[in-house]
Design an enzyme around this catalytic site. Structure first.
Site, mmCIF file in Angstrom:
data_model
loop_
_atom_site.group_PDB
_atom_site.id
_atom_site.type_symbol
_atom_site.label_atom_id
_atom_site.label_comp_id
_atom_site.label_asym_id
_atom_site.label_seq_id
_atom_site.Cartn_x
_atom_site.Cartn_y
_atom_site.Cartn_z
ATOM 1 N N GLU A 121 -13.591 5.332 7.720
ATOM 2 C CA GLU A 121 -12.657 4.294 8.130
ATOM 3 C C GLU A 121 -11.738 4.813 9.232
ATOM 4 O O GLU A 121 -11.372 5.990 9.227
ATOM 5 C CB GLU A 121 -11.819 3.909 6.901
ATOM 6 C CG GLU A 121 -11.357 2.483 6.844
ATOM 7 C CD GLU A 121 -10.597 2.188 5.542
ATOM 8 O OE1 GLU A 121 -11.224 2.076 4.478
ATOM 9 O OE2 GLU A 121 -9.361 2.069 5.606
ATOM 10 N N ASP A 134 -8.128 3.282 10.869
ATOM 11 C CA ASP A 134 -7.224 2.166 10.562
ATOM 12 C C ASP A 134 -6.025 2.028 11.476
ATOM 13 O O ASP A 134 -5.338 3.012 11.748
ATOM 14 C CB ASP A 134 -6.568 2.380 9.181
ATOM 15 C CG ASP A 134 -7.555 2.404 8.057
ATOM 16 O OD1 ASP A 134 -8.589 1.754 8.166
ATOM 17 O OD2 ASP A 134 -7.274 3.085 7.050
ATOM 18 N N GLU A 182 -2.674 -0.162 10.596
ATOM 19 C CA GLU A 182 -2.038 -1.002 9.574
ATOM 20 C C GLU A 182 -0.595 -1.262 9.998
ATOM 21 O O GLU A 182 0.149 -0.303 10.239
ATOM 22 C CB GLU A 182 -2.054 -0.306 8.216
ATOM 23 C CG GLU A 182 -3.460 -0.050 7.709
ATOM 24 C CD GLU A 182 -3.475 0.623 6.341
ATOM 25 O OE1 GLU A 182 -4.061 0.036 5.413
ATOM 26 O OE2 GLU A 182 -2.897 1.707 6.208
ATOM 27 N N THR A 212 -1.431 4.630 11.043
ATOM 28 C CA THR A 212 -2.837 4.864 11.364
ATOM 29 C C THR A 212 -3.383 5.849 10.344
ATOM 30 O O THR A 212 -2.647 6.679 9.806
ATOM 31 C CB THR A 212 -3.006 5.430 12.787
ATOM 32 O OG1 THR A 212 -2.167 6.578 12.936
ATOM 33 C CG2 THR A 212 -2.612 4.389 13.827
ATOM 34 N N ASN A 213 -4.677 5.745 10.075
ATOM 35 C CA ASN A 213 -5.273 6.628 9.074
ATOM 36 C C ASN A 213 -6.763 6.791 9.357
ATOM 37 O O ASN A 213 -7.358 5.956 10.054
ATOM 38 C CB ASN A 213 -5.052 6.054 7.666
ATOM 39 C CG ASN A 213 -5.206 7.094 6.556
ATOM 40 O OD1 ASN A 213 -5.448 8.278 6.813
ATOM 41 N ND2 ASN A 213 -5.067 6.649 5.314
ATOM 42 N N ARG A 243 -4.874 10.896 5.878
ATOM 43 C CA ARG A 243 -4.595 11.348 7.257
ATOM 44 C C ARG A 243 -3.613 10.405 7.935
ATOM 45 O O ARG A 243 -3.768 10.063 9.108
ATOM 46 C CB ARG A 243 -5.907 11.423 8.043
ATOM 47 C CG ARG A 243 -6.552 12.796 8.072
ATOM 48 C CD ARG A 243 -6.975 13.274 6.728
ATOM 49 N NE ARG A 243 -7.442 14.669 6.766
ATOM 50 C CZ ARG A 243 -7.710 15.379 5.687
ATOM 51 N NH1 ARG A 243 -7.568 14.868 4.489
ATOM 52 N NH2 ARG A 243 -8.124 16.622 5.805
ATOM 53 N N GLU A 244 -2.581 9.974 7.181
ATOM 54 C CA GLU A 244 -1.658 8.972 7.720
ATOM 55 C C GLU A 244 -0.718 9.538 8.770
ATOM 56 O O GLU A 244 -0.202 10.649 8.636
ATOM 57 C CB GLU A 244 -0.779 8.384 6.603
ATOM 58 C CG GLU A 244 -1.501 7.513 5.606
ATOM 59 C CD GLU A 244 -1.988 8.290 4.393
ATOM 60 O OE1 GLU A 244 -1.933 9.547 4.409
ATOM 61 O OE2 GLU A 244 -2.431 7.652 3.413
ATOM 62 N N TRP A 297 3.333 -0.810 -2.248
ATOM 63 C CA TRP A 297 3.536 0.517 -1.645
ATOM 64 C C TRP A 297 4.124 0.496 -0.243
ATOM 65 O O TRP A 297 4.642 1.507 0.233
ATOM 66 C CB TRP A 297 2.202 1.285 -1.569
ATOM 67 C CG TRP A 297 1.151 0.565 -0.758
ATOM 68 C CD1 TRP A 297 0.238 -0.319 -1.239
ATOM 69 C CD2 TRP A 297 0.910 0.643 0.654
ATOM 70 N NE1 TRP A 297 -0.559 -0.799 -0.223
ATOM 71 C CE2 TRP A 297 -0.154 -0.220 0.951
ATOM 72 C CE3 TRP A 297 1.506 1.360 1.708
ATOM 73 C CZ2 TRP A 297 -0.658 -0.404 2.244
ATOM 74 C CZ3 TRP A 297 1.018 1.183 3.005
ATOM 75 C CH2 TRP A 297 -0.053 0.309 3.259
ATOM 76 N N GLY A 329 8.318 2.428 0.776
ATOM 77 C CA GLY A 329 7.586 2.983 -0.357
ATOM 78 C C GLY A 329 7.411 2.016 -1.518
ATOM 79 O O GLY A 329 7.174 2.442 -2.641
HETATM 80 C C1 LIG Z 1 11.816 -0.650 7.236
HETATM 81 O O1 LIG Z 1 13.157 -0.490 7.570
HETATM 82 C C2 LIG Z 1 13.793 0.622 6.977
HETATM 83 C C3 LIG Z 1 15.259 0.590 7.354
HETATM 84 O O2 LIG Z 1 15.396 0.596 8.755
HETATM 85 C C4 LIG Z 1 13.091 1.912 7.427
HETATM 86 O O3 LIG Z 1 13.649 3.024 6.756
HETATM 87 C C5 LIG Z 1 11.602 1.817 7.125
HETATM 88 O O4 LIG Z 1 10.939 2.944 7.666
HETATM 89 C C6 LIG Z 1 11.022 0.564 7.745
HETATM 90 N N1 LIG Z 1 9.582 0.436 7.542
HETATM 91 C C7 LIG Z 1 8.910 0.549 6.387
HETATM 92 C C8 LIG Z 1 7.463 0.334 6.456
HETATM 93 O O5 LIG Z 1 9.432 0.792 5.304
#
Ligand SMILES: *[C@@H]1O[C@H](CO)[C@@H](O)[C@H](O)[C@H]1NC(C)=O
Length: 286
Positions: A99, A101, A103, A117-118, A127-128, A193, A197
């Protein structure tokens, strides 16, 4: 005057003949009612709502080439929403898939999208890399491209190489190069996720979430079993020549500039990889 009219007609015809017919090129892989084409057939919209998302897959599969899509991402409060453009050797997330990616991970209103990307080989990933973008990807279409040959995989954003995944002299034993891959585009619920996170969930009050695609370009070696032309390396394609095995001087400068937008790199994650993965030691500028 007449010459001008002729030119306009000529350009229009040329553009039309170059346009990709969605239905000749792709199949919808799930939930066709969440897919919509514009009246002229050129803009393809994928919708995510509380019921489901959707996606499409190329009929053709390729081993090596250059693949591009223009994408405009779902705007507003898009936390938990993931839009993708990727290549994969299988339709399902099988245990032996390869794959490559792109995303796009949505965020709360006003917070930046993250571009992840991965790379997967034989079902293994990890491999992100993550980048912020230097523009708002929800305002306009931007071009996202994958260059893939046996020397490297390069991820481009508006023709700027943001990530180089090298296979110098075949020294990367985590380089997908055996299996032909299809192209995919999807939108789905990844609130478990994706954003911070998984802390930021989808706010369904803002549904439906719609990402749009257009101007797909595939210039690659099509895999037609049982006698694929691309089973043997031929050096007759522009994407498998010296300038596609190495960055040009301009691309090197662009690549170095783009590194200030990196927010995560697995190569630097000593918790996940106490020993630095071998491919991380290859010089992307070589
Ligand atoms: C979303 O916004 C927060 C605050 O700016 C940031 O820490 C985070 O990296 C951003 N993106 C994701 C995918 O969480």
């Amino acid at each position: 005057m007449e010459v001008r009219v002729f030119l306009i007609v000529f350009v229009a015809l040329f553009t039309l003949s170059n346009a990709v017919s969605f239905w000749d090129t792709f199949d919808i892989i799930w939930s066709p009612e969440h897919f919509k084409a514009s009246p002229d057939g050129q803009v393809w919209s994928l919708t995510l709502d509380q019921i489901t998302g959707t996606g499409f897959q190329s009929k053709a599969k390729y081993r090596f080439g250059m693949f591009s899509m223009k994408i405009k991402l779902a705007g507003g409060d898009s936390a938990g929403v993931v839009t993708t453009f990727y290549m994969c050797s299988e339709r399902e997330a099988g245990p032996h898939r390869d794959e490559i990616d792109f995303e796009f991970i949505g965020n709360r209103t006003g917070q930046p999208y993250s571009l992840q990307t991965n790379i997967f080989k034989n079902g293994g990933g990890g491999r992100e890399m993550r980048h912020n973008l230097w523009f708002d990807p929800t305002q306009d279409f931007h071009t996202y491209s994958i260059l893939w040959n046996n020397h490297r995989i390069v991820f481009f954003v508006d023709n700027i190489p943001i990530r180089v995944y090298s296979n110098i002299l075949g020294r990367n034993n985590f380089f997908p190069n055996k299996k032909p891959m299809y192209l995919f585009s999807t939108i789905w619920n990844a609130e478990a996720w994706a954003t911070r996170g998984g802390l930021d969930k989808i706010n369904w009050a803002y549904a439906p979430f719609i990402s749009s695609y257009k101007d797909y370009q595939a210039d690659g070696c099509e895999w037609n079993a049982p006698n694929p032309v691309c089973a043997h390396t031929t050096n007759q394609h522009w994407w498998d020549q010296y300038n596609a095995w190495h960055l040009t001087e301009t691309q090197k400068r662009d690549f170095l500039w783009s590194q200030k937008f990196v927010t995560y790199d697995y190569c630097k994650n000593r918790q996940m990889y106490p020993r630095i993965p071998r491919e991380c030691l290859l010089n992307p500028l070589q």
